[in-house]
Design a protein around this motif. Structure first.
Motif, PDB file in Angstrom:
ATOM      1  N   ASN A 288      20.302   9.828 -97.007  1.00 32.99           N
ATOM      2  CA  ASN A 288      20.229   8.758 -96.731  1.00 32.99           C
ATOM      3  C   ASN A 288      21.509   8.756 -94.841  1.00 32.99           C
ATOM      4  O   ASN A 288      21.008   7.123 -94.660  1.00 32.99           O
ATOM      5  N   LYS A 289      22.089  10.043 -95.345  1.00 36.81           N
ATOM      6  CA  LYS A 289      22.207   9.524 -93.401  1.00 36.81           C
ATOM      7  C   LYS A 289      21.352   8.785 -92.077  1.00 36.81           C
ATOM      8  O   LYS A 289      21.671   8.414 -91.773  1.00 36.81           O
ATOM      9  N   VAL A 290      20.375  10.064 -92.652  1.00 33.79           N
ATOM     10  CA  VAL A 290      19.143   9.662 -91.769  1.00 33.79           C
ATOM     11  C   VAL A 290      18.511   8.689 -91.929  1.00 33.79           C
ATOM     12  O   VAL A 290      18.250   7.039 -90.998  1.00 33.79           O
ATOM     13  N   LYS A 291      18.359   7.920 -92.818  1.00 31.55           N
ATOM     14  CA  LYS A 291      18.032   6.642 -93.272  1.00 31.55           C
ATOM     15  C   LYS A 291      18.676   5.763 -92.932  1.00 31.55           C
ATOM     16  O   LYS A 291      18.275   4.629 -91.954  1.00 31.55           O
ATOM     17  N   VAL A 292      19.703   5.730 -92.613  1.00 31.61           N
ATOM     18  CA  VAL A 292      21.001   4.437 -92.803  1.00 31.61           C
ATOM     19  C   VAL A 292      20.891   4.633 -91.205  1.00 31.61           C
ATOM     20  O   VAL A 292      21.042   3.399 -90.607  1.00 31.61           O
ATOM     21  N   LEU A 293      20.698   5.551 -90.188  1.00 29.59           N
ATOM     22  CA  LEU A 293      21.168   6.174 -88.829  1.00 29.59           C
ATOM     23  C   LEU A 293      20.122   5.483 -88.256  1.00 29.59           C
ATOM     24  O   LEU A 293      20.608   4.326 -87.150  1.00 29.59           O
ATOM     25  N   HIS A 294      18.962   6.087 -88.755  1.00 33.97           N
ATOM     26  CA  HIS A 294      17.784   5.344 -88.104  1.00 33.97           C
ATOM     27  C   HIS A 294      17.849   3.267 -88.312  1.00 33.97           C
ATOM     28  O   HIS A 294      17.721   3.067 -86.767  1.00 33.97           O
ATOM     29  N   ASN A 295      17.796   2.792 -88.973  1.00 32.48           N
ATOM     30  CA  ASN A 295      17.634   1.570 -89.222  1.00 32.48           C
ATOM     31  C   ASN A 295      19.186   0.788 -88.281  1.00 32.48           C
ATOM     32  O   ASN A 295      18.853  -0.443 -87.615  1.00 32.48           O
ATOM     33  N   GLN A 296      20.294   1.435 -88.442  1.00 33.43           N
ATOM     34  CA  GLN A 296      21.223   0.875 -87.965  1.00 33.43           C
ATOM     35  C   GLN A 296      21.269   1.161 -85.936  1.00 33.43           C
ATOM     36  O   GLN A 296      21.816   0.009 -84.827  1.00 33.43           O
ATOM     37  N   LEU A 297      20.290   2.388 -85.704  1.00 37.76           N
ATOM     38  CA  LEU A 297      20.478   2.826 -83.719  1.00 37.76           C
ATOM     39  C   LEU A 297      19.602   1.647 -83.757  1.00 37.76           C
ATOM     40  O   LEU A 297      19.737   1.339 -82.190  1.00 37.76           O
ATOM     41  N   VAL A 298      18.138   1.163 -84.554  1.00 33.95           N
ATOM     42  CA  VAL A 298      17.371   0.291 -84.185  1.00 33.95           C
ATOM     43  C   VAL A 298      17.775  -0.579 -83.350  1.00 33.95           C
ATOM     44  O   VAL A 298      17.354  -1.377 -82.711  1.00 33.95           O
ATOM     45  N   LEU A 299      18.785  -1.041 -84.511  1.00 30.37           N
ATOM     46  CA  LEU A 299      18.921  -3.419 -84.775  1.00 30.37           C
ATOM     47  C   LEU A 299      20.117  -2.778 -82.903  1.00 30.37           C
ATOM     48  O   LEU A 299      20.517  -4.044 -82.255  1.00 30.37           O
TER      49      LEU A 299
END
Length: 340
Positions: A288-299
């Motif tokens: 879950n952490k990898v998925k959430v942080l991936h999207n937020q860092l791209v944003l």
């Protein structure tokens, strides 16, 4: 006409001088008494005894046990079966068990800190827990810095909006500098608008990271604390069992060893269950952490890059990509009645 009063059956009982009843009278009286008693009493046996003291004679009727119920009637006080446990005794027993368990765990913790006691260690799991705690501190630092950036950006946007309004006002009142004030007013208003868009992206980033750190990770660490408590209890009862096994085995110690073995097995099962729960939660948390942080860092990256490049279209497209809706300045959110 005078009527003859009925005779009392007890008055017809003849007692010998030795305090014994005559057989024929005893038999007849017992038979008459059984027929005269109500059926609900259900006495299975009735007999008569007599006690003599000096010149005084006294007859006593004794009732036998009632076979159809749980109460037993005997000569003397009637005792009811106490099937309900005393709540005070139950609480006292719970306090006793809690105190004993706390003592054992405290002794185990002190022994470990002094280097005298042994502890069970799962090297792989302990390493994952340590990494999680270290990452949580780093994510909290990122969250704090992002909140500071959001506050400063909000102040800057607010200042730019006020500056744009001031330039626009002077543009109307200064005819010789009308165009110059107008250009600056439009520029500041555009910067304020883009700043509000960037502020929306940063606040969305903050909210997502805050949920990850203070809810998801915190929930996993709560399970880790329960696992560590179960580990301490397991080691405490394991140490007790080892000490009893090293001692003599006789009629007094064997029951204690058996009880200690049962408690040890119970806490071992609890420890194994908590260790399995922690392993599963750590696995799901990592995904879950990898998925959430991936999207937020791209944003975060795309929004910052578009803002400082002055690409308003790209900045708005970034917000649409992540389904972020900006709040219009000066417009309050609709009430729950309006949403209905």
């Amino acid at each position: 006409m005078a009527q003859e009063s009925p005779k009392n059956s007890a008055a017809e009982i003849s007692v010998t001088t030795n305090g014994q009843l005559e057989d024929s009278h005893e038999h007849n009286f017992n038979r008459d008494l059984k027929h005269s008693l109500p059926v609900g009493l259900g006495l299975s046996e009735t007999k008569i005894t007599s006690h003599g003291s000096d010149n005084t004679k006294e007859g006593v009727i004794e009732a036998g046990p009632f076979q159809g119920g749980r109460m037993q009637q005997k000569s003397g006080p009637v005792v009811l079966a106490d099937e309900v446990k005393n709540p005070a005794m139950e609480k006292l027993e719970l306090v006793r068990k809690w105190s004993l368990n706390t003592y054992k765990c405290t002794r185990q913790i002190i022994s470990e800190k002094l280097g005298r006691g042994s502890r069970t260690v799962d090297l792989e799991l302990e390493a994952q827990i340590e990494i999680l705690r270290d990452n949580k501190k780093k994510y909290e630092n990122i969250l704090k810095l992002a909140q500071t950036l959001s506050t400063q950006l909000y102040q800057m946007v607010h200042t730019q909006r006020q500056l744009g309004d001031a330039f626009a006002d002077l543009s109307l009142k200064s005819l010789e500098l009308h165009e110059e004030f107008g250009y600056n007013a439009d520029t500041q208003k555009l910067l304020a608008k883009n700043g509000e868009t960037l502020l929306g992206a940063i606040n969305f980033f903050i909210a997502s990271v805050n949920t990850l750190v203070n809810k998801t990770i915190e929930d996993t660490l709560l399970t880790v604390k329960q696992y560590e408590s179960a580990r301490i209890e397991y080691d405490a009862y394991r140490t007790d069992l080892e000490e009893l096994n090293l001692g003599p085995r006789d009629a007094n110690t064997l029951p204690k060893i058996e009880q200690s073995q049962q408690l040890f097995q119970m806490h071992k099962e609890k420890y194994d269950k908590m260790r399995n729960d922690v392993s599963i939660k750590l696995k799901f948390l990592e995904e879950n952490k990898v998925k959430v942080l991936h999207n937020q860092l791209v944003l975060f990256h795309n929004a910052i890059a578009a803002y400082f490049a002055g690409n308003q279209k790209q900045l708005e497209q970034t917000l649409k990509q992540f389904h972020i809706k900006l709040k219009t300045p000066g417009v309050d959110a609709p009430s729950w009645l309006e949403e209905q």
